[in-house]
Design a protein around this motif. Structure first.
Motif, mmCIF file in Angstrom:
data_model
loop_
_atom_site.group_PDB
_atom_site.id
_atom_site.type_symbol
_atom_site.label_atom_id
_atom_site.label_comp_id
_atom_site.label_asym_id
_atom_site.label_seq_id
_atom_site.Cartn_x
_atom_site.Cartn_y
_atom_site.Cartn_z
ATOM 1 N N HIS A 103 -7.268 -1.637 6.222
ATOM 2 C CA HIS A 103 -5.967 -0.956 6.255
ATOM 3 C C HIS A 103 -6.090 0.456 5.675
ATOM 4 O O HIS A 103 -5.638 1.428 6.293
ATOM 5 C CB HIS A 103 -4.956 -1.801 5.458
ATOM 6 C CG HIS A 103 -3.608 -1.195 5.309
ATOM 7 N ND1 HIS A 103 -2.523 -1.592 6.066
ATOM 8 C CD2 HIS A 103 -3.147 -0.222 4.492
ATOM 9 C CE1 HIS A 103 -1.459 -0.893 5.720
ATOM 10 N NE2 HIS A 103 -1.807 -0.048 4.759
ATOM 11 N N GLU A 104 -6.718 0.581 4.518
ATOM 12 C CA GLU A 104 -6.799 1.900 3.882
ATOM 13 C C GLU A 104 -7.692 2.850 4.685
ATOM 14 O O GLU A 104 -7.401 4.041 4.793
ATOM 15 C CB GLU A 104 -7.296 1.787 2.435
ATOM 16 C CG GLU A 104 -6.401 0.929 1.533
ATOM 17 C CD GLU A 104 -4.943 1.354 1.491
ATOM 18 O OE1 GLU A 104 -4.652 2.540 1.772
ATOM 19 O OE2 GLU A 104 -4.086 0.499 1.204
ATOM 20 N N HIS A 129 1.818 3.765 8.495
ATOM 21 C CA HIS A 129 2.266 2.380 8.361
ATOM 22 C C HIS A 129 3.056 1.933 9.576
ATOM 23 O O HIS A 129 4.031 2.548 9.956
ATOM 24 C CB HIS A 129 3.161 2.242 7.120
ATOM 25 C CG HIS A 129 2.372 2.085 5.877
ATOM 26 N ND1 HIS A 129 2.825 2.494 4.666
ATOM 27 C CD2 HIS A 129 1.146 1.546 5.664
ATOM 28 C CE1 HIS A 129 1.910 2.219 3.746
ATOM 29 N NE2 HIS A 129 0.880 1.653 4.332
ATOM 30 N N CYS A 159 0.828 -1.205 0.000
ATOM 31 C CA CYS A 159 0.000 0.000 0.000
ATOM 32 C C CYS A 159 0.859 1.249 0.000
ATOM 33 O O CYS A 159 1.915 1.292 0.603
ATOM 34 C CB CYS A 159 -0.866 -0.007 1.247
ATOM 35 S SG CYS A 159 -1.523 1.582 1.666
ATOM 36 N N TYR A 186 2.214 -4.026 6.787
ATOM 37 C CA TYR A 186 2.001 -4.791 5.575
ATOM 38 C C TYR A 186 2.905 -5.999 5.523
ATOM 39 O O TYR A 186 3.992 -6.007 6.077
ATOM 40 C CB TYR A 186 2.199 -3.900 4.341
ATOM 41 C CG TYR A 186 0.882 -3.673 3.674
ATOM 42 C CD1 TYR A 186 -0.079 -2.872 4.279
ATOM 43 C CD2 TYR A 186 0.574 -4.295 2.476
ATOM 44 C CE1 TYR A 186 -1.308 -2.690 3.698
ATOM 45 C CE2 TYR A 186 -0.660 -4.103 1.893
ATOM 46 C CZ TYR A 186 -1.598 -3.309 2.500
ATOM 47 O OH TYR A 186 -2.817 -3.142 1.927
ATOM 48 N N HIS A 208 -5.679 4.454 7.291
ATOM 49 C CA HIS A 208 -5.022 5.694 6.839
ATOM 50 C C HIS A 208 -6.008 6.858 6.858
ATOM 51 O O HIS A 208 -5.673 7.969 7.265
ATOM 52 C CB HIS A 208 -4.493 5.533 5.412
ATOM 53 C CG HIS A 208 -3.299 4.637 5.283
ATOM 54 N ND1 HIS A 208 -2.216 4.716 6.129
ATOM 55 C CD2 HIS A 208 -3.005 3.664 4.389
ATOM 56 C CE1 HIS A 208 -1.316 3.817 5.754
ATOM 57 N NE2 HIS A 208 -1.765 3.155 4.709
HETATM 58 ZN ZN LIG Z 1 -0.971 1.574 3.770
#
Ligand SMILES: [Zn+2]
Length: 341
Positions: free
Chosen positions: A126-127, A136, A8, A194, A130
């Protein structure tokens, strides 16, 4: 390259990119998870607009976004508003990426702020991490990861990523400077970590893909440092009067805590909002009549480590977010005032 290596990009606005430094810090208690100053105000409602996507893709995105709001004092509304804070595209040629936290409001409304080019496992979770301001986990300076830089660069320069070296350094190799972030110990189970193969690191031990929120992820977003459900929200913001005779006193009790204020501008013009005192804080100004539209943010423009924002404001209601900047010092009492120069 393993087929599942889908890395990502957390997109960062250019002014912030300049602040990254590859400082390694060992054995510290600070953790890279939230870049300073990217959090929304506690209790914010974030609207989401989908740009394309199938019914199944949208359902997955919606379901995983809500993983966070079970723990964080935030709300997602999937109303496809034209000026939604979060705008999600599903372009399969553009990977998975998102802007971070309040930076989303710096992006033109006709552009996506997130792309879900694949939806394996917990990618949408995960996104959306953000989108609420998380960085991260593998860039955590407390993580002590020593990269095999040449291998990482070789692998990510090729398919499917085709990244240039600057992008690889930004997304993988560079760590956030310890004083720009806040948190606890490195969390190997974080959804914000990740998957990467053992060949990428000197220890030879890679990570597993984390596809659900970890216990630390849940506790962290619910903590005083992020979005606590027990703390005042934007609805409870303390009213400030423009040009009040006395400065308003407050205090930051815990590292990372935030205080929220609001004020009304009756007639337009230049306004100055500042803090005074021994506290080390960052401040953001939102409005008019919006608790997510960021007008300005500041760290140290005021006296010592205090913040000062000077802005031309039109009539309307404005919100001020004062967040402790996470260092060992700088909690305690402070004052805040809004005035016309
Ligand atoms: Zn990411």
């Amino acid at each position: 390259m393993p087929e599942r290596l889908k890395v990502c990009i957390d997109r960062v606005l250019p002014s912030d990119r300049m602040r990254f430094h590859p400082t390694v810090r060992r054995g510290g208690t600070v953790r890279a998870i939230i870049p300073i100053g990217k959090l929304w105000m506690n209790g914010s409602t974030l609207r989401v607009r989908f740009i394309g996507g199938t019914a199944a893709q949208r359902a997955t995105a919606r379901e995983q976004a809500l993983w966070w709001t079970q723990h964080a004092n935030l709300n997602f509304v999937f109303n496809d508003a034209p000026d939604a804070e979060i705008r999600v595209a599903f372009d399969s040629n553009d990977g998975a990426w998102s802007y971070v936290g309040t930076d989303n409001r710096g992006i033109a409304f006709d552009q996506p702020t997130m792309n879900l080019g694949f939806l394996d496992g917990g990618t949408a979770g995960h996104e959306f991490g953000h989108a609420i301001g998380l960085a991260h986990e593998h860039q955590n300076p407390a993580g002590g990861i020593e990269w095999n830089e040449a291998t990482v660069i070789r692998d990510l320069s090729g398919p499917p990523n085709h990244w240039d070296e600057a992008t690889i350094r930004h997304n993988v190799l560079n760590k956030y400077r310890a004083d720009q972030i806040r948190g606890t110990a490195f969390d190997p189970d974080s959804i914000m970590l990740y998957f990467f193969p053992g060949s990428w690191v000197k220890s030879g031990v890679g990570t597993h893909a984390n596809e659900v929120l970890s216990a630390v992820d849940k506790a962290y977003v619910a903590s005083a440092q992020a979005y606590p459900k027990t703390a005042p929200t934007v609805v409870d913001a303390v009213a400030l009067k423009v040009n009040a005779t006395r400065r308003t006193s407050a205090s930051i009790g815990k590292p990372g805590e935030e205080d929220l204020y609001k004020f009304n501008v009756a007639s337009g013009g230049t306004h100055i909002v500042d803090t005074r005192g021994p506290t080390d804080i960052v401040m953001k100004l939102f409005g008019p009549n919006s608790h997510t539209s960021v007008i300005a943010e500041d760290d140290d423009s005021g006296v010592d480590t205090n913040a000062l924002i000077r802005a031309d404001l039109i009539p309307g209601e404005y919100f001020v977010q004062v967040r402790h900047y996470n260092r060992a010092r700088g909690t305690g009492s402070y004052t805040v005032k809004v005035r016309r120069p």
